[in-house]
Design a protein around this motif. Structure first.
Motif, PDB file in Angstrom:
ATOM      1  N   LEU A   1       6.432   4.625   2.298  1.00 28.69           N
ATOM      2  CA  LEU A   1       5.439   3.553   2.310  1.00 28.69           C
ATOM      3  C   LEU A   1       4.025   4.108   2.442  1.00 28.69           C
ATOM      4  O   LEU A   1       3.094   3.605   1.791  1.00 28.69           O
ATOM      5  N   GLU A   2       3.861   5.135   3.266  1.00 23.90           N
ATOM      6  CA  GLU A   2       2.544   5.763   3.396  1.00 23.90           C
ATOM      7  C   GLU A   2       2.088   6.375   2.070  1.00 23.90           C
ATOM      8  O   GLU A   2       0.921   6.262   1.704  1.00 23.90           O
ATOM      9  N   ALA A   3       2.997   7.033   1.366  1.00 28.04           N
ATOM     10  CA  ALA A   3       2.653   7.637   0.075  1.00 28.04           C
ATOM     11  C   ALA A   3       2.261   6.568  -0.937  1.00 28.04           C
ATOM     12  O   ALA A   3       1.302   6.743  -1.701  1.00 28.04           O
ATOM     13  N   LEU A   4       2.990   5.467  -0.936  1.00 31.52           N
ATOM     14  CA  LEU A   4       2.665   4.372  -1.844  1.00 31.52           C
ATOM     15  C   LEU A   4       1.298   3.788  -1.515  1.00 31.52           C
ATOM     16  O   LEU A   4       0.481   3.546  -2.408  1.00 31.52           O
ATOM     17  N   GLU A   5       1.049   3.594  -0.237  1.00 32.28           N
ATOM     18  CA  GLU A   5      -0.239   3.044   0.190  1.00 32.28           C
ATOM     19  C   GLU A   5      -1.390   3.986  -0.183  1.00 32.28           C
ATOM     20  O   GLU A   5      -2.420   3.548  -0.690  1.00 32.28           O
ATOM     21  N   ALA A   6      -1.193   5.273   0.050  1.00 33.00           N
ATOM     22  CA  ALA A   6      -2.242   6.256  -0.249  1.00 33.00           C
ATOM     23  C   ALA A   6      -2.461   6.421  -1.750  1.00 33.00           C
ATOM     24  O   ALA A   6      -3.547   6.839  -2.181  1.00 33.00           O
ATOM     25  N   GLY A   7      -1.471   6.090  -2.545  1.00 23.83           N
ATOM     26  CA  GLY A   7      -1.560   6.261  -3.991  1.00 23.83           C
ATOM     27  C   GLY A   7      -2.290   5.142  -4.717  1.00 23.83           C
ATOM     28  O   GLY A   7      -2.396   5.175  -5.939  1.00 23.83           O
ATOM     29  N   HIS A   8      -2.760   4.166  -3.986  1.00 29.83           N
ATOM     30  CA  HIS A   8      -3.451   3.032  -4.603  1.00 29.83           C
ATOM     31  C   HIS A   8      -4.763   2.763  -3.877  1.00 29.83           C
ATOM     32  O   HIS A   8      -4.851   2.922  -2.651  1.00 29.83           O
ATOM     33  N   PRO A   9      -5.786   2.353  -4.608  1.00 33.07           N
ATOM     34  CA  PRO A   9      -7.082   2.073  -3.978  1.00 33.07           C
ATOM     35  C   PRO A   9      -6.983   0.946  -2.953  1.00 33.07           C
ATOM     36  O   PRO A   9      -6.175   0.025  -3.104  1.00 33.07           O
TER      37      PRO A   9
ATOM     38  N   GLN B   1      -1.436  -1.457  -2.563  1.00 30.71           N
ATOM     39  CA  GLN B   1      -1.842  -0.886  -1.265  1.00 30.71           C
ATOM     40  C   GLN B   1      -1.547  -1.870  -0.144  1.00 30.71           C
ATOM     41  O   GLN B   1      -1.013  -1.510   0.900  1.00 30.71           O
ATOM     42  N   ARG B   2      -1.884  -3.129  -0.365  1.00 34.02           N
ATOM     43  CA  ARG B   2      -1.653  -4.153   0.668  1.00 34.02           C
ATOM     44  C   ARG B   2      -0.150  -4.370   0.912  1.00 34.02           C
ATOM     45  O   ARG B   2       0.277  -4.561   2.045  1.00 34.02           O
ATOM     46  N   THR B   3       0.634  -4.336  -0.159  1.00 34.34           N
ATOM     47  CA  THR B   3       2.082  -4.502  -0.020  1.00 34.34           C
ATOM     48  C   THR B   3       2.681  -3.364   0.799  1.00 34.34           C
ATOM     49  O   THR B   3       3.488  -3.593   1.710  1.00 34.34           O
ATOM     50  N   ALA B   4       2.292  -2.127   0.479  1.00 34.89           N
ATOM     51  CA  ALA B   4       2.801  -0.973   1.230  1.00 34.89           C
ATOM     52  C   ALA B   4       2.368  -1.049   2.692  1.00 34.89           C
ATOM     53  O   ALA B   4       3.164  -0.763   3.587  1.00 34.89           O
ATOM     54  N   ASP B   5       1.128  -1.448   2.938  1.00 32.75           N
ATOM     55  CA  ASP B   5       0.641  -1.586   4.313  1.00 32.75           C
ATOM     56  C   ASP B   5       1.435  -2.660   5.063  1.00 32.75           C
ATOM     57  O   ASP B   5       1.864  -2.448   6.201  1.00 32.75           O
ATOM     58  N   ALA B   6       1.651  -3.797   4.406  1.00 32.78           N
ATOM     59  CA  ALA B   6       2.402  -4.887   5.043  1.00 32.78           C
ATOM     60  C   ALA B   6       3.832  -4.456   5.358  1.00 32.78           C
ATOM     61  O   ALA B   6       4.353  -4.732   6.446  1.00 32.78           O
ATOM     62  N   LEU B   7       4.476  -3.780   4.415  1.00 28.34           N
ATOM     63  CA  LEU B   7       5.855  -3.329   4.644  1.00 28.34           C
ATOM     64  C   LEU B   7       5.924  -2.284   5.752  1.00 28.34           C
ATOM     65  O   LEU B   7       6.867  -2.288   6.550  1.00 28.34           O
ATOM     66  N   ALA B   8       4.942  -1.399   5.829  1.00 27.67           N
ATOM     67  CA  ALA B   8       4.910  -0.404   6.906  1.00 27.67           C
ATOM     68  C   ALA B   8       4.756  -1.092   8.259  1.00 27.67           C
ATOM     69  O   ALA B   8       5.395  -0.694   9.242  1.00 27.67           O
ATOM     70  N   ARG B   9       3.937  -2.115   8.327  1.00 18.06           N
ATOM     71  CA  ARG B   9       3.768  -2.867   9.582  1.00 18.06           C
ATOM     72  C   ARG B   9       5.058  -3.607   9.957  1.00 18.06           C
ATOM     73  O   ARG B   9       5.453  -3.620  11.122  1.00 18.06           O
TER      74      ARG B   9
END
Length: 158
Positions: free
Chosen positions: A30-38, A44-52
């Protein structure tokens, strides 16, 4: 990851290690996905939400697992302190434990349901990261007893 442990069968067998192994498997993805998008993009928001949500689920399960082992306080001499209230009777403690095991099983099953999309990836623990049917061996035995008593077919087990 500890691959020498027995397959997970009951909610009572879930450990804090299981939770943190799931976290350690999924969070870097999830961190890699989040970091891979602006910042601000849907990805980015989806990866952040899923990580939370992952963090929240793991912490809630950890709390419930730890709470199962808590019992009324005893002082160094092993005596209950004199209090205005009486400690809950053993039946109440058993009911609370059963309720907590239900929560652990339900939350674990929800976590595993979301994790299932990665089951073909290296590091995925197929024998442990799967939905569970029973809280403990006693619940499974009661289910089997009731099926026998009523002449019902048992569901296929994992």
């Amino acid at each position: 990851m500890n691959t020498e442990r027995a397959p997970l069968r009951y909610a009572s067998d879930i450990t804090e290690d299981d939770l943190w192994e799931v976290f350690d498997f999924l969070h870097p993805r999830l961190e890699a996905l989040e970091a891979g998008h602006p910042p601000g993009t849907d990805e980015q928001r989806t990866a952040d939400a899923l990580a939370r949500m992952l963090s929240s689920a793991v912490l809630q399960l950890e709390w419930d697992i730890r709470a199962r082992s808590w019992r009324p306080y005893r002082n160094r001499r092993g005596h209950m302190p004199v209090l205005v209230w009486a400690p809950p009777p053993e039946a109440v403690l058993r009911a609370q434990d059963e309720w907590r095991l239900d929560r652990i099983r339900e939350n674990w099953n929800a976590l595993c349901d979301g994790l299932r999309v990665w089951r073909d990836c290296e590091g995925y623990a197929l024998d442990r990261w799967h939905p569970l049917e029973f809280n403990d061996a006693a619940a499974e035995a009661e289910y089997d007893r009731r099926c026998d008593e009523l002449g019902l077919r048992r569901t296929k087990r994992l």
